[in-house]
Structures are given as C-alpha cells and as structure tokens.
Design a protein around this motif. Structure first.
Motif, PDB file in Angstrom:
ATOM      1  N   ASP A  57       0.828  -1.202   0.000  1.00 24.93           N
ATOM      2  CA  ASP A  57       0.000   0.000   0.000  1.00 24.93           C
ATOM      3  C   ASP A  57       0.863   1.253   0.000  1.00 24.93           C
ATOM      4  N   ASP A  58       0.354   2.308  -0.666  1.00 27.66           N
ATOM      5  CA  ASP A  58       1.040   3.595  -0.607  1.00 27.66           C
ATOM      6  C   ASP A  58       0.537   4.374   0.609  1.00 27.66           C
ATOM      7  N   GLN A  59       1.027   5.606   0.759  1.00 27.72           N
ATOM      8  CA  GLN A  59       0.677   6.384   1.951  1.00 27.72           C
ATOM      9  C   GLN A  59      -0.795   6.773   1.988  1.00 27.72           C
ATOM     10  N   TRP A  64      -0.722  -1.358  -4.580  1.00 28.46           N
ATOM     11  CA  TRP A  64       0.108  -1.459  -5.776  1.00 28.46           C
ATOM     12  C   TRP A  64       0.651  -2.876  -5.889  1.00 28.46           C
ATOM     13  N   SER A  90      -5.702   4.972  -9.326  1.00 29.16           N
ATOM     14  CA  SER A  90      -4.753   5.236  -8.237  1.00 29.16           C
ATOM     15  C   SER A  90      -3.843   6.408  -8.568  1.00 29.16           C
ATOM     16  N   GLN A 142      11.741   3.259   1.210  1.00 26.06           N
ATOM     17  CA  GLN A 142      10.561   3.963   0.735  1.00 26.06           C
ATOM     18  C   GLN A 142      10.759   4.224  -0.754  1.00 26.06           C
ATOM     19  N   ILE A 153       4.235   9.553  -4.960  1.00 22.59           N
ATOM     20  CA  ILE A 153       3.468   8.564  -4.213  1.00 22.59           C
ATOM     21  C   ILE A 153       4.507   7.734  -3.488  1.00 22.59           C
ATOM     22  N   ASN A 154       4.370   7.578  -2.184  1.00 18.63           N
ATOM     23  CA  ASN A 154       5.361   6.840  -1.400  1.00 18.63           C
ATOM     24  C   ASN A 154       4.818   5.477  -0.977  1.00 18.63           C
ATOM     25  N   ILE A 155       5.643   4.460  -1.219  1.00 22.27           N
ATOM     26  CA  ILE A 155       5.313   3.092  -0.827  1.00 22.27           C
ATOM     27  C   ILE A 155       6.399   2.615   0.120  1.00 22.27           C
TER      28      ILE A 155
END
Length: 171
Positions: A57-59, A64, A90, A142, A153-155
């Motif tokens: 999941d992203d923030q 994803w 997304s 990250q 987008i941060n994962i």
C-alpha cells in the motif's frame, strides 16, 4: 489502608499493561506484512525469469502490485527490473522519470525509468534495478513514484521484501 493501596496498585498495573498492549498493537500495524514467493519459469527455451510478486500500500492506502524480476537470456547479461502497477484510478505516472528509493539512513538512490515515452497503461511504472539492488541493505525502504509537479506517491517496503529481492538476484 493496605487493602486500598493494593487495589490502587492492581488497577494501575492493569492500566499500564493495557496501555502497552495498545501501543504495541499500533506499532505492529504500522509495518506492512508482505507475503510473496519467488517463482522461476521459462518463458521461451533458454530464457529464465525469477520473479517476486506482491502487493503493498502507498501512503494514501491505495494498493500497488510490486513485481521484481531477473531475466536471463542465453549469451546476454541478466536484467533486473521493478514494475509498479497501480489499480485503475490510483495515479497517472509521468514518463520518463526515475524512481526515488530512500534508504533508512536517508540516502536517496534513483532507478531509471524503462518507459521512454509512455507506459502501456498510465498507472504502470517500470524501473531498471540492475545497479540499484546491490546497493540496498536489508532494511526498510521507501519508494517514491514520481507524479507531475514534483509530487510523489510513497510506498513503504519492509526489510523482508528487500531480502526477498536480494534472493531473486542471487538465483
């Protein structure tokens, strides 16, 4: 008096234990669990692919697909790629923009975008990880997927996933 003291002591002890359990539960929830398995298959004779496929999941809570694979062609050096696939709606990624990988130490690495013009679908990014993966220690990472206007987008990637990626490359 002693009875009142013991009763207060037990209530305080119970309250302390409950508080600790709540904080531990929150801490455990902050790390994602990722269950994946390395698969090996031969697409055409002589071409071998080792792959790790999982969901993170992203923030924002969007899921994803994260696929890392090593592809071996006879007579060619192996290639290692990371593909990120967002579900419809997304995000719309821009190409060609590098993926930003932030290590736990704060060091930032970048992986080149494989798609020079545009991806087959706007929510797909694919990055060359051949030179990046050897530089990644087994620690939380990250991934910063580039969006227009300097947004990302941060994962979050747990250490267990990085370890699995290292295993893919070592095959």
């Amino acid at each position: 008096m002693l009875r009142r003291f013991l009763q207060s002591f037990w209530w305080m002890l119970l309250l302390g234990i409950l508080t600790m359990l709540i904080f531990l539960g929150l801490e455990i929830k902050s790390y994602q669990t990722a269950i994946a398995a390395i698969t090996k298959f031969e697409q055409v004779p002589g071409e071998i692919i080792y792959r790790s496929h999982l969901k993170l999941d992203d923030q924002s809570g969007n899921t994803w697909q994260v696929i890392l694979w090593k592809q071996i062609y006879p007579g060619h050096p192996p290639s290692v790629n990371l593909r990120l696939v967002g579900f419809p709606g997304s995000a719309e990624l821009i190409h060609p923009q590098p993926l930003r990988i932030t290590k736990a130490t704060g060091e930032v690495l970048t992986a080149p975008d494989v798609f020079l013009e545009e991806a087959p679908v706007p929510s797909i990014g694919q990055y060359d990880f051949q030179n990046i993966l050897p530089k990644l220690p087994i620690e939380p990472l990250q991934l910063g997927i580039p969006l227009p206007v300097q947004h990302f987008i941060n994962i979050s990637v747990p250490p267990s996933v990085v370890q699995e990626w290292q295993s893919v490359v070592s095959n």
